[in-house]
Scaffold this active site. Structure first.
Site, PDB file in Angstrom:
ATOM      1  N   LYS A  12      37.126  57.198 -21.977  1.00  0.00           N
ATOM      2  CA  LYS A  12      38.057  57.960 -21.131  1.00  0.00           C
ATOM      3  C   LYS A  12      37.235  58.922 -20.254  1.00  0.00           C
ATOM      4  O   LYS A  12      36.165  58.536 -19.800  1.00  0.00           O
ATOM      5  CB  LYS A  12      39.108  58.648 -22.014  1.00  0.00           C
ATOM      6  CG  LYS A  12      39.779  57.618 -22.954  1.00  0.00           C
ATOM      7  CD  LYS A  12      40.983  58.105 -23.682  1.00  0.00           C
ATOM      8  CE  LYS A  12      41.527  56.959 -24.539  1.00  0.00           C
ATOM      9  NZ  LYS A  12      42.752  57.301 -25.250  1.00  0.00           N
ATOM     10  N   GLU A  95      47.384  55.411 -20.430  1.00  0.00           N
ATOM     11  CA  GLU A  95      47.204  56.670 -19.688  1.00  0.00           C
ATOM     12  C   GLU A  95      47.327  56.432 -18.184  1.00  0.00           C
ATOM     13  O   GLU A  95      47.813  57.289 -17.445  1.00  0.00           O
ATOM     14  CB  GLU A  95      45.859  57.311 -20.073  1.00  0.00           C
ATOM     15  CG  GLU A  95      45.949  57.936 -21.463  1.00  0.00           C
ATOM     16  CD  GLU A  95      44.672  57.879 -22.286  1.00  0.00           C
ATOM     17  OE1 GLU A  95      43.586  57.709 -21.716  1.00  0.00           O
ATOM     18  OE2 GLU A  95      44.783  57.995 -23.523  1.00  0.00           O
ATOM     19  N   GLY A 169      45.477  58.579 -29.784  1.00  0.00           N
ATOM     20  CA  GLY A 169      45.029  59.967 -29.835  1.00  0.00           C
ATOM     21  C   GLY A 169      45.881  60.873 -30.698  1.00  0.00           C
ATOM     22  O   GLY A 169      45.772  62.098 -30.624  1.00  0.00           O
TER      23      GLY A 169
HETATM   24  P1  13P Z   1      42.317  56.716 -29.806  1.00  0.00           P
HETATM   25  O1  13P Z   1      41.400  55.791 -30.572  1.00  0.00           O
HETATM   26  O2  13P Z   1      41.710  58.042 -29.514  1.00  0.00           O
HETATM   27  O3  13P Z   1      43.664  56.791 -30.423  1.00  0.00           O
HETATM   28  O4  13P Z   1      42.530  56.041 -28.347  1.00  0.00           O
HETATM   29  C1  13P Z   1      42.872  54.713 -28.264  1.00  0.00           C
HETATM   30  C2  13P Z   1      42.762  54.288 -26.847  1.00  0.00           C
HETATM   31  O5  13P Z   1      43.485  54.751 -26.000  1.00  0.00           O
HETATM   32  C3  13P Z   1      41.710  53.316 -26.510  1.00  0.00           C
HETATM   33  O6  13P Z   1      41.879  52.807 -25.233  1.00  0.00           O
END
Ligand code: 13P
Length: 252
Positions: A12, A95, A169
């Site tokens: 990200k 996202e 997340g």
């Molecule tokens: P998390 O592993 O932080 O939950 O995020 C998953 C994700 O969005 C991977 O693209």
């Protein structure tokens, strides 16, 4: 299909280029003996150029624009990504869909551009908590896939990532049965849209960590992971890759 499971890290908006390069070097050194897993790093665009990865390690972009060039301020084309040496492009991450309001139509154009440029897409799909609680999960997956795959004849070498939005997340992981059913639904939907297609992999994403990876990788239909938070840390990311390697070794 006999493809290696995939452990992909979606960084990200994290890690400056130098930090990313040394992170990748360290992980490749620590996982020198990995044979049965493909590992993908998806840094921000700034970290993609000059990232030094060698198979079974690969790099991925987190997004792209569908045109090859032009007046699109702030955008990066697939040919530019390819020029950086990346093999994969993440498309339609939740996202991007939810914060940046990306439509299924844009996701579809991006997918076509990635395939036409010879790179491998990682197409993300997944339902929100409201959609799950109101029993719409399969319909949402169907809509996202049907609209995302318009005009596509083959998704050989494509990856689909099932990422329930409510598990991203949050520390909440989907239950094994929920994951199994969603992956089965994705398989069925894609194979009905693309006449029997089964030559693609389906990753699970959503709060995967070193503690739950061994359990989750053994869920039927899970071909690997797309990991956010736990992909930023050397110890947790290598531990997940090693776990997947160990489980895969036992199967062979
Ligand atoms: P998390 O592993 O932080 O939950 O995020 C998953 C994700 O969005 C991977 O693209």
């Amino acid at each position: 299909m006999n493809k290696k499971p995939i452990v992909a890290g979606n960084w990200k908006m994290n890690k400056h280029p130098k930090e990313g390069f040394s992170f990748v070097d360290e992980i490749q050194d620590l996982l020198l003996d990995i044979n049965h897993v493909s590992v993908i790093f998806a840094p921000p665009f700034t970290g993609l150029f000059e990232m030094n990865v060698n198979p079974p390690f690969y790099s991925a972009a987190q997004n792209c624009h569908w045109e090859n060039s032009g007046a699109f301020t702030g955008e990066i084309s697939v040919s530019m990504i390819k020029d950086c040496g990346a093999n994969y492009v993440i498309i339609g991450h939740s996202e991007r869909r939810h914060i940046f309001k990306e439509s299924d139509d844009w996701v579809n154009k991006k997918l076509i551009s990635v395939i036409n440029n010879g790179l491998n897409p990682i197409l993300c799909v997944g339902e929100t908590l409201d959609q799950r609680e109101s029993g719409q999960t399969d319909q949402v997956l169907h809509d996202q896939l049907e609209k995302g795959l318009v005009g596509i004849d083959s998704i050989k070498d494509c990856i689909i990532a099932y990422e329930p939005v409510w598990a991203i997340g949050t520390g909440l992981t989907a239950e094994n049965k929920q994951i199994e059913l969603a992956h089965k639904a994705i398989q069925d939907i894609v194979s009905s849209i693309l006449k029997g297609a089964n030559d693609f992999q389906i990753l699970y994403g959503g709060s995967v960590n070193s503690g739950n990876a061994e359990d989750l990788i053994q869920v039927s239909g899970v071909d690997g992971f797309l990991i956010g938070g736990a992909s930023l840390d050397v110890e947790s990311f290598t531990s997940i890759a090693r776990t997947v390697e160990m489980v895969q070794e036992k199967k062979i």
